[in-house]
Design a protein around this motif. Sequence first.
Motif, PDB file in Angstrom:
ATOM      1  N   TRP A 101      30.219  54.019  28.849  1.00  0.00           N
ATOM      2  CA  TRP A 101      29.038  54.078  29.711  1.00  0.00           C
ATOM      3  C   TRP A 101      28.215  52.792  29.576  1.00  0.00           C
ATOM      4  CZ3 TRP A 101      23.814  54.313  28.017  1.00  0.00           C
ATOM      5  CH2 TRP A 101      22.882  54.416  29.060  1.00  0.00           C
ATOM      6  N   GLU A 102      28.070  52.295  28.333  1.00  0.00           N
ATOM      7  CA  GLU A 102      27.282  51.070  28.119  1.00  0.00           C
ATOM      8  C   GLU A 102      27.936  49.864  28.785  1.00  0.00           C
ATOM      9  OE1 GLU A 102      26.748  51.152  23.864  1.00  0.00           O
ATOM     10  OE2 GLU A 102      24.924  52.366  24.030  1.00  0.00           O
ATOM     11  N   GLU A 103      29.260  49.839  28.769  1.00  0.00           N
ATOM     12  CA  GLU A 103      29.977  48.743  29.439  1.00  0.00           C
ATOM     13  C   GLU A 103      29.696  48.775  30.944  1.00  0.00           C
ATOM     14  OE1 GLU A 103      34.198  48.425  28.577  1.00  0.00           O
ATOM     15  OE2 GLU A 103      34.498  47.276  30.423  1.00  0.00           O
ATOM     16  N   PHE A 104      29.682  49.977  31.512  1.00  0.00           N
ATOM     17  CA  PHE A 104      29.339  50.119  32.933  1.00  0.00           C
ATOM     18  C   PHE A 104      27.928  49.585  33.180  1.00  0.00           C
ATOM     19  CE2 PHE A 104      27.061  52.590  36.148  1.00  0.00           C
ATOM     20  CZ  PHE A 104      27.829  52.335  37.279  1.00  0.00           C
ATOM     21  N   GLU A 105      26.989  50.013  32.366  1.00  0.00           N
ATOM     22  CA  GLU A 105      25.595  49.607  32.530  1.00  0.00           C
ATOM     23  C   GLU A 105      25.423  48.086  32.451  1.00  0.00           C
ATOM     24  OE1 GLU A 105      22.451  51.412  33.026  1.00  0.00           O
ATOM     25  OE2 GLU A 105      24.089  52.534  33.927  1.00  0.00           O
ATOM     26  N   ALA A 106      26.165  47.458  31.536  1.00  0.00           N
ATOM     27  CA  ALA A 106      26.037  46.010  31.341  1.00  0.00           C
ATOM     28  C   ALA A 106      26.567  45.236  32.545  1.00  0.00           C
ATOM     29  CB  ALA A 106      26.772  45.596  30.067  1.00  0.00           C
ATOM     30  N   ALA A 107      27.512  45.831  33.274  1.00  0.00           N
ATOM     31  CA  ALA A 107      28.035  45.220  34.514  1.00  0.00           C
ATOM     32  C   ALA A 107      28.571  43.813  34.291  1.00  0.00           C
ATOM     33  CB  ALA A 107      26.953  45.224  35.606  1.00  0.00           C
ATOM     34  N   GLU A 108      29.191  43.591  33.148  1.00  0.00           N
ATOM     35  CA  GLU A 108      29.723  42.253  32.861  1.00  0.00           C
ATOM     36  C   GLU A 108      31.234  42.164  32.978  1.00  0.00           C
ATOM     37  OE1 GLU A 108      28.011  41.377  29.051  1.00  0.00           O
ATOM     38  OE2 GLU A 108      26.009  41.128  29.920  1.00  0.00           O
ATOM     39  N   SER A 109      31.952  43.182  32.500  1.00  0.00           N
ATOM     40  CA  SER A 109      33.414  43.144  32.567  1.00  0.00           C
ATOM     41  C   SER A 109      33.877  43.335  34.018  1.00  0.00           C
ATOM     42  CB  SER A 109      34.010  44.244  31.678  1.00  0.00           C
ATOM     43  OG  SER A 109      33.726  45.515  32.225  1.00  0.00           O
ATOM     44  N   ALA A 110      35.103  42.912  34.307  1.00  0.00           N
ATOM     45  CA  ALA A 110      35.663  43.077  35.662  1.00  0.00           C
ATOM     46  C   ALA A 110      35.691  44.562  36.038  1.00  0.00           C
ATOM     47  CB  ALA A 110      37.065  42.483  35.727  1.00  0.00           C
ATOM     48  N   ASP A 111      36.063  45.429  35.081  1.00  0.00           N
ATOM     49  CA  ASP A 111      36.100  46.870  35.357  1.00  0.00           C
ATOM     50  C   ASP A 111      34.714  47.383  35.763  1.00  0.00           C
ATOM     51  OD1 ASP A 111      38.786  46.949  34.671  1.00  0.00           O
ATOM     52  OD2 ASP A 111      38.425  47.588  32.602  1.00  0.00           O
ATOM     53  N   ALA A 112      33.708  46.976  34.995  1.00  0.00           N
ATOM     54  CA  ALA A 112      32.343  47.450  35.276  1.00  0.00           C
ATOM     55  C   ALA A 112      31.831  46.902  36.597  1.00  0.00           C
ATOM     56  CB  ALA A 112      31.411  47.063  34.129  1.00  0.00           C
ATOM     57  N   ARG A 113      32.143  45.645  36.893  1.00  0.00           N
ATOM     58  CA  ARG A 113      31.663  45.058  38.148  1.00  0.00           C
ATOM     59  C   ARG A 113      32.272  45.766  39.354  1.00  0.00           C
ATOM     60  NH1 ARG A 113      32.356  39.902  35.798  1.00  0.00           N
ATOM     61  NH2 ARG A 113      34.111  39.572  37.194  1.00  0.00           N
ATOM     62  N   PHE A 114      33.545  46.134  39.232  1.00  0.00           N
ATOM     63  CA  PHE A 114      34.170  46.850  40.344  1.00  0.00           C
ATOM     64  C   PHE A 114      33.583  48.259  40.464  1.00  0.00           C
ATOM     65  CE2 PHE A 114      37.881  49.251  42.210  1.00  0.00           C
ATOM     66  CZ  PHE A 114      37.739  48.728  43.493  1.00  0.00           C
ATOM     67  N   ALA A 115      33.378  48.933  39.336  1.00  0.00           N
ATOM     68  CA  ALA A 115      32.777  50.275  39.361  1.00  0.00           C
ATOM     69  C   ALA A 115      31.390  50.229  40.002  1.00  0.00           C
ATOM     70  CB  ALA A 115      32.708  50.851  37.943  1.00  0.00           C
ATOM     71  N   LYS A 116      30.589  49.233  39.629  1.00  0.00           N
ATOM     72  CA  LYS A 116      29.242  49.086  40.204  1.00  0.00           C
ATOM     73  C   LYS A 116      29.319  48.817  41.709  1.00  0.00           C
ATOM     74  CE  LYS A 116      26.143  49.021  36.674  1.00  0.00           C
ATOM     75  NZ  LYS A 116      24.858  49.721  36.654  1.00  0.00           N
ATOM     76  N   ALA A 117      30.304  48.030  42.129  1.00  0.00           N
ATOM     77  CA  ALA A 117      30.460  47.729  43.556  1.00  0.00           C
ATOM     78  C   ALA A 117      30.710  49.023  44.344  1.00  0.00           C
ATOM     79  CB  ALA A 117      31.619  46.750  43.761  1.00  0.00           C
ATOM     80  N   LEU A 118      31.560  49.896  43.814  1.00  0.00           N
ATOM     81  CA  LEU A 118      31.861  51.154  44.512  1.00  0.00           C
ATOM     82  C   LEU A 118      30.627  52.057  44.565  1.00  0.00           C
ATOM     83  CD1 LEU A 118      35.398  51.919  43.026  1.00  0.00           C
ATOM     84  CD2 LEU A 118      34.847  50.804  45.203  1.00  0.00           C
ATOM     85  N   ASP A 119      29.863  52.043  43.471  1.00  0.00           N
ATOM     86  CA  ASP A 119      28.645  52.860  43.386  1.00  0.00           C
ATOM     87  C   ASP A 119      27.620  52.426  44.440  1.00  0.00           C
ATOM     88  OD1 ASP A 119      27.005  54.843  42.257  1.00  0.00           O
ATOM     89  OD2 ASP A 119      26.117  53.455  40.816  1.00  0.00           O
ATOM     90  N   ARG A 120      27.654  51.144  44.831  1.00  0.00           N
ATOM     91  CA  ARG A 120      26.760  50.660  45.883  1.00  0.00           C
ATOM     92  C   ARG A 120      27.346  50.914  47.271  1.00  0.00           C
ATOM     93  NH1 ARG A 120      23.603  50.577  42.498  1.00  0.00           N
ATOM     94  NH2 ARG A 120      22.263  48.897  41.723  1.00  0.00           N
ATOM     95  N   LEU A 121      28.672  50.822  47.388  1.00  0.00           N
ATOM     96  CA  LEU A 121      29.315  50.939  48.702  1.00  0.00           C
ATOM     97  C   LEU A 121      29.238  52.357  49.273  1.00  0.00           C
ATOM     98  CD1 LEU A 121      31.133  49.697  50.941  1.00  0.00           C
ATOM     99  CD2 LEU A 121      33.121  50.401  49.577  1.00  0.00           C
ATOM    100  N   GLN A 122      29.441  53.358  48.436  1.00  0.00           N
ATOM    101  CA  GLN A 122      29.554  54.728  48.940  1.00  0.00           C
ATOM    102  C   GLN A 122      28.304  55.198  49.687  1.00  0.00           C
ATOM    103  OE1 GLN A 122      28.100  57.693  47.209  1.00  0.00           O
ATOM    104  NE2 GLN A 122      29.540  59.370  47.644  1.00  0.00           N
ATOM    105  N   PRO A 123      27.089  54.994  49.159  1.00  0.00           N
ATOM    106  CA  PRO A 123      25.902  55.453  49.910  1.00  0.00           C
ATOM    107  C   PRO A 123      25.699  54.687  51.219  1.00  0.00           C
ATOM    108  CG  PRO A 123      25.342  54.967  47.612  1.00  0.00           C
ATOM    109  CD  PRO A 123      26.712  54.445  47.837  1.00  0.00           C
ATOM    110  N   ILE A 124      26.191  53.451  51.297  1.00  0.00           N
ATOM    111  CA  ILE A 124      26.089  52.696  52.554  1.00  0.00           C
ATOM    112  C   ILE A 124      26.892  53.415  53.635  1.00  0.00           C
ATOM    113  CG2 ILE A 124      26.781  50.536  53.690  1.00  0.00           C
ATOM    114  CD1 ILE A 124      26.198  49.107  51.008  1.00  0.00           C
ATOM    115  N   LEU A 125      28.113  53.823  53.283  1.00  0.00           N
ATOM    116  CA  LEU A 125      28.946  54.547  54.258  1.00  0.00           C
ATOM    117  C   LEU A 125      28.272  55.858  54.661  1.00  0.00           C
ATOM    118  CD1 LEU A 125      32.547  54.048  52.763  1.00  0.00           C
ATOM    119  CD2 LEU A 125      31.353  52.663  54.466  1.00  0.00           C
ATOM    120  N   LEU A 126      27.704  56.572  53.675  1.00  0.00           N
ATOM    121  CA  LEU A 126      27.079  57.865  53.977  1.00  0.00           C
ATOM    122  C   LEU A 126      25.805  57.686  54.814  1.00  0.00           C
ATOM    123  CD1 LEU A 126      27.645  59.877  50.662  1.00  0.00           C
ATOM    124  CD2 LEU A 126      28.898  60.055  52.806  1.00  0.00           C
ATOM    125  N   ASN A 127      24.996  56.688  54.503  1.00  0.00           N
ATOM    126  CA  ASN A 127      23.792  56.440  55.310  1.00  0.00           C
ATOM    127  C   ASN A 127      24.174  56.152  56.755  1.00  0.00           C
ATOM    128  OD1 ASN A 127      21.754  56.821  53.453  1.00  0.00           O
ATOM    129  ND2 ASN A 127      21.495  54.650  52.955  1.00  0.00           N
TER     130      ASN A 127
END
Lengths: 207, 207
Positions: A127-153
Amino acid sequence: VKSKQWLESINDRLSRQLLFLIEADRLKGVIRGNRIADGSRRENTAEHSWHLALFAMVLCEYAIGDIDVWRVVQMLILHDLVEIEAGDTPLFDSQAALDQAERELLAAIKLFGYLPEQQGTVLRATWEEFEAAESADARFAKALDRLQPILLNHIVGGGTWTDFDVDESRERALTRRIADGAPELWAAAEAVFADAVRNGWLRPMPQ
Amino acid sequence: VKSKQWLESINDRLSRQLLFLIEADRLKGVIRGNRIADGSRRENTAEHSWHLALFAMVLCEYAIGDIDVWRVVQMLILHDLVEIEAGDTPLFDSQAALDQAERELLAAIKLFGYLPEQQGTVLRATWEEFEAAESADARFAKALDRLQPILLNHIVGGGTWTDFDVDESRERALTRRIADGAPELWAAAEAVFADAVRNGWLRPMPQ
């Protein structure tokens, strides 16, 4: 939890794991700002997390860098669990964002603390790695977390854009991290913004 | 989906993937028999799928055989997607179970057909492996799918056991596959059954 008597009859390790899973059920009652696609109600964070895991499975080819999709999915399953204690902080609520990190860290200590120690430490680190948004995995996870509400809006014709009277430049600034994790998905988001502005669901940039 | 105009402005492959993800959102509106842990409402299948993915992450050490947790989680994320078209078939509804397999296969062909062909084939094969319940991964995934509603029925003090007037022998018969995938979790389920009978939430076996 009514009557935890049976938990005492099984071994301590499994008992802690099941208690954690029962506590986690509360994420189904944390309500987000955006609506589900049929517009009938607001989304809860548990179903949002499922949706993001499916996004990762389907869209992993667009990630920048050498990602491990399984790690991305683990992050997405866990990423909002702290909201059980700390509540959801809407993207457009600058006030709530002020002490968000502190509230969420305390929540993480409590929640992952239900688990056997070593297991809790590993999940909390994910979870902390996700929050830090530094690793490639975390950056991609964060990107999806932003993309999904855009589609729903877009699908519901405004959603939180209308609720919070958001303009295109603010929306772009708040979701720009999609470009860090997956540039082709950012291009898709730009197509959505353009269409939303055309339809009057997102305010155009001030001239 | 209101105005799919923007989908036409992006490349065909990504457009199909996003359309699949938008269709998948409907799983949030498929309502199951059991309630969520606070008893306030019935569970939907999307949040159920998230919960099971978390179960797999936390409980994988109890699986029999050489499992790949990431494959188990993929199965769990996908396992009920067909319910978007075929609806949920409650465990205790013998009538609905009669043509369940056929309805779900048609649903799978339609849903996974939204995706680019090769990707759709891979995801559909993962779902089919879950359905067949033969591999170690699928047996463990099926075990978790049976275990979770048992915990929820117990927490709310009856749930679908009371709704369908279920007795302990029928419940055991319908959930016994937990023992095939994870014997220690079956032992925990037995402790739950015993406590539920003691509390009058599950009818005892006929004498």
